[in-house]
Design an enzyme around this catalytic site. Structure first.
Site, PDB file in Angstrom:
ATOM      1  N   ASN A  50     -11.196  -8.708  -3.430  1.00  0.00           N
ATOM      2  CA  ASN A  50     -11.028  -9.058  -4.846  1.00  0.00           C
ATOM      3  C   ASN A  50     -11.834 -10.299  -5.208  1.00  0.00           C
ATOM      4  O   ASN A  50     -11.325 -11.207  -5.861  1.00  0.00           O
ATOM      5  CB  ASN A  50      -9.556  -9.333  -5.105  1.00  0.00           C
ATOM      6  CG  ASN A  50      -9.073  -8.694  -6.380  1.00  0.00           C
ATOM      7  OD1 ASN A  50      -9.893  -8.241  -7.177  1.00  0.00           O
ATOM      8  ND2 ASN A  50      -7.801  -8.655  -6.586  1.00  0.00           N
TER       9      ASN A  50
ATOM     10  N   ARG B 288     -18.527 -16.851  -4.629  1.00  0.00           N
ATOM     11  CA  ARG B 288     -17.307 -17.546  -4.223  1.00  0.00           C
ATOM     12  C   ARG B 288     -17.023 -17.349  -2.734  1.00  0.00           C
ATOM     13  O   ARG B 288     -16.570 -18.268  -2.045  1.00  0.00           O
ATOM     14  CB  ARG B 288     -16.122 -17.060  -5.068  1.00  0.00           C
ATOM     15  CG  ARG B 288     -14.851 -17.828  -4.784  1.00  0.00           C
ATOM     16  CD  ARG B 288     -13.741 -17.493  -5.766  1.00  0.00           C
ATOM     17  NE  ARG B 288     -12.457 -17.950  -5.240  1.00  0.00           N
ATOM     18  CZ  ARG B 288     -11.325 -17.264  -5.337  1.00  0.00           C
ATOM     19  NH1 ARG B 288     -11.312 -16.099  -5.952  1.00  0.00           N
ATOM     20  NH2 ARG B 288     -10.209 -17.735  -4.839  1.00  0.00           N
TER      21      ARG B 288
ATOM     22  N   LYS C 160     -11.130  -1.201   4.357  1.00  0.00           N
ATOM     23  CA  LYS C 160     -12.474  -1.635   3.982  1.00  0.00           C
ATOM     24  C   LYS C 160     -12.928  -2.837   4.800  1.00  0.00           C
ATOM     25  O   LYS C 160     -14.041  -2.866   5.334  1.00  0.00           O
ATOM     26  CB  LYS C 160     -12.519  -1.929   2.485  1.00  0.00           C
ATOM     27  CG  LYS C 160     -13.903  -2.211   1.954  1.00  0.00           C
ATOM     28  CD  LYS C 160     -14.181  -3.693   2.003  1.00  0.00           C
ATOM     29  CE  LYS C 160     -15.599  -3.989   1.537  1.00  0.00           C
ATOM     30  NZ  LYS C 160     -15.874  -5.421   1.618  1.00  0.00           N
TER      31      LYS C 160
ATOM     32  N   PRO D 265     -18.119   1.142   5.218  1.00  0.00           N
ATOM     33  CA  PRO D 265     -17.118   0.477   4.374  1.00  0.00           C
ATOM     34  C   PRO D 265     -17.216   0.986   2.936  1.00  0.00           C
ATOM     35  O   PRO D 265     -18.279   0.940   2.324  1.00  0.00           O
ATOM     36  CB  PRO D 265     -17.523  -1.009   4.429  1.00  0.00           C
ATOM     37  CG  PRO D 265     -18.486  -1.131   5.576  1.00  0.00           C
ATOM     38  CD  PRO D 265     -19.154   0.209   5.687  1.00  0.00           C
TER      39      PRO D 265
ATOM     40  N   ASP E 241     -16.255   0.227  -0.554  1.00  0.00           N
ATOM     41  CA  ASP E 241     -15.722  -0.712  -1.529  1.00  0.00           C
ATOM     42  C   ASP E 241     -15.906  -0.119  -2.918  1.00  0.00           C
ATOM     43  O   ASP E 241     -16.360   1.012  -3.068  1.00  0.00           O
ATOM     44  CB  ASP E 241     -16.425  -2.063  -1.414  1.00  0.00           C
ATOM     45  CG  ASP E 241     -17.915  -1.908  -1.600  1.00  0.00           C
ATOM     46  OD1 ASP E 241     -18.324  -1.052  -2.410  1.00  0.00           O
ATOM     47  OD2 ASP E 241     -18.681  -2.615  -0.956  1.00  0.00           O
TER      48      ASP E 241
ATOM     49  N   HIS F 229     -18.099  -0.646  -5.134  1.00  0.00           N
ATOM     50  CA  HIS F 229     -19.490  -0.253  -5.402  1.00  0.00           C
ATOM     51  C   HIS F 229     -19.824   1.094  -4.763  1.00  0.00           C
ATOM     52  O   HIS F 229     -20.380   1.973  -5.414  1.00  0.00           O
ATOM     53  CB  HIS F 229     -20.456  -1.301  -4.854  1.00  0.00           C
ATOM     54  CG  HIS F 229     -20.656  -2.453  -5.766  1.00  0.00           C
ATOM     55  ND1 HIS F 229     -21.756  -2.612  -6.565  1.00  0.00           N
ATOM     56  CD2 HIS F 229     -19.869  -3.520  -6.025  1.00  0.00           C
ATOM     57  CE1 HIS F 229     -21.642  -3.710  -7.277  1.00  0.00           C
ATOM     58  NE2 HIS F 229     -20.495  -4.291  -6.959  1.00  0.00           N
TER      59      HIS F 229
ATOM     60  N   PHE G 131     -26.321   0.555  -0.927  1.00  0.00           N
ATOM     61  CA  PHE G 131     -25.494  -0.513  -1.486  1.00  0.00           C
ATOM     62  C   PHE G 131     -26.368  -1.635  -2.029  1.00  0.00           C
ATOM     63  O   PHE G 131     -26.151  -2.141  -3.135  1.00  0.00           O
ATOM     64  CB  PHE G 131     -24.553  -1.048  -0.400  1.00  0.00           C
ATOM     65  CG  PHE G 131     -23.679  -2.162  -0.891  1.00  0.00           C
ATOM     66  CD1 PHE G 131     -22.552  -1.894  -1.647  1.00  0.00           C
ATOM     67  CD2 PHE G 131     -23.990  -3.479  -0.608  1.00  0.00           C
ATOM     68  CE1 PHE G 131     -21.751  -2.912  -2.109  1.00  0.00           C
ATOM     69  CE2 PHE G 131     -23.191  -4.511  -1.071  1.00  0.00           C
ATOM     70  CZ  PHE G 131     -22.068  -4.228  -1.824  1.00  0.00           C
TER      71      PHE G 131
END
Length: 420
Positions: free
Chosen positions: A139, A144, A257, A274, A276, A278, A325
């Site tokens: 999330n 960050r 994930k 993985p 996610d 996207h 990705f």
DNA sequence: CCTAGGCCTTTAAA
DNA sequence: ATTTAAAGGCCTA
């Protein structure tokens, strides 16, 4: 520049951009600690600071070690294994060109996108570092996550060296994160609910037998510095991808994930994909995954998408996935920039009209098509310098708009599906 | 097995 | 100005 440690000379490794492109590989969300300063990439890695730069034919690198070496008088060259370390880190034993060909043959969508995104390679990262960084990724956004990774090094990692005003620390060990104060401190540092996950996972891993995490590696992809098992204990049966994945999920803050990220980038399981948000969007948009029974994304869907890509791309599906990705990330970033550029041009047009005090400027207040606004800017030049500036803005904006249109077209079908 | 809601924080839209 | 959504999810009920 003041450096407190010992520094190597620049060395080079012959390497084409097809085999490795550090610009994309180091900022496609695999690793969160590399920083780009001018055209050089810098990161602390396994007890040293590594600096990289790349040209058409070579990867150039140098390394800086701490001053407290076992034998300070010894020449640095005797202990600098950075060449081997990088070979392992970038997993250069794989022929990436050949892999791209294989994936292109199997998948027309890959074939179409791949040429623009060459040299994307899965990094062989330290498993523990990957584990903690991807716990942070939930999330969350890349910038960050990066700042969190740097804070972990800064406050809990061993000091390596100082370059200018910048101190470089290694990534912290599990033990360094088992202090009872860690959780509250990380919360103060802005880690949010991930502070608890990190503290818990550090405790769990530190309580396991040494080498437990790396014991989950793909046997075909040994850990850095691992001694080849001499006379291997025959009772130790080889781990499978699924088993490794299952073990990781038992940790705190690790779901399917994150476990797959660690499998792929930290444990050498190249078939790990993985999924996610996207990748899920890519699967829906480009691989007809929209019409599943359940609306929300369940574990069953997760596995189905992964299995589909594994069947399509084969053994190294995780590598192929990272190329797509990356392509999507870039397209997304481009579209974002485009939006920014449009806003900038709007603002400039607005300012110019304010300067003139001209009244005939309905375009800026009314919601109109961006293409029309660009035209408005083009036709509005009054003084010489302004004309130049406006022209430049238009050129830049046209590129940006093109990128935005492209992305919009690609994502339209998905938006439609959502609306139903 | 599936679903909904909450969770830290930051940023960009609405 | 406030609010809402989303950012490479995970956990609990």
């Amino acid at each position: 520049m003041a450096i407190s440690g010992r520094i190597s000379q620049w060395k080079k490794l012959p390497l084409t951009l097809t085999e490795l492109c550090i610009d994309t590989t180091l900022q496609c969300g695999q690793s969160f600690r590399w920083r780009k300063i001018n055209d050089e990439w810098i990161c602390s890695l396994r007890g040293r600071v590594v600096v990289l730069k790349q040209d058409e034919s070579c990867l150039h690198y140098k390394s800086m070690f701490p001053n407290v070496s076992p034998s300070p008088s010894k020449d640095i060259r005797d202990e600098d294994n950075t060449d081997k370390m990088l070979y392992h880190y970038f997993d250069l034993k794989h022929d990436l060109g050949a892999l791209y060909e294989q994936w292109s043959k199997a998948d027309p969508i890959f074939k179409k996108l791949a040429p623009q995104f060459g040299g994307v390679r899965i990094l062989n990262q330290d498993a523990w570092e990957a584990l903690i960084c991807f716990i942070c990724s939930s999330n969350n956004n890349i910038s960050r996550i990066s700042s969190m990774a740097h804070k972990l090094c800064k406050y809990y990692g061993a000091f390596i060296t100082k370059i200018g005003d910048e101190e470089y620390h290694d990534f912290p060990t599990p033990e360094a994160l088992t202090n009872p104060k860690v959780e509250s401190h990380l919360r103060e540092l802005g880690f949010g609910y991930r502070a608890q996950y990190i503290a818990n996972t550090a405790k769990i891993v530190a309580s396991k037998p040494p080498g437990w995490l790396n014991g989950l590696r793909n046997p075909e992809s040994p850990a850095w510095g691992a001694k080849p098992a001499l006379d291997s204990d025959s009772d130790a049966k080889p781990v499978t991808y699924k088993e490794a994945h299952g073990e990781l999920i038992s940790l705190s803050g690790v779901g399917p994930k994150v476990a797959d990220c660690v499998c792929l980038m930290g444990l050498g399981w190249s078939e790990s994909v993985p999924i996610d948000t996207h990748v899920w969007q890519i699967a829906q948009r480009d691989y007809k995954f929209g019409k599943t029974k359940t609306k929300t994304f369940t574990k069953a869907t997760y596995d189905a998408v992964g299995d589909h890509f594994r069947e399509l791309w084969g053994k190294q599906a995780g590598w192929a996935h990272s190329v797509l990705f990356t392509a999507d990330l870039k397209a997304f970033a481009k579209a974002k920039d485009a939006a920014k550029e449009v806003m900038k041009v709007k603002k400039e047009a607005e300012e110019e009209e304010d300067e003139d005090g001209s009244v005939d400027s309905p375009a800026v207040k009314v919601e109109v098509k961006v293409e029309e606004e660009v035209t408005a800017v083009e036709e509005a030049p009054r003084g010489r310098s302004k004309r130049k500036r406006a022209a430049t803005a238009v050129v830049k904006t046209e590129d940006a708009l093109e990128a935005k249109r492209e992305y919009t077209v690609r994502t339209r079908s998905q938006k439609k599906a959502k609306g139903q």
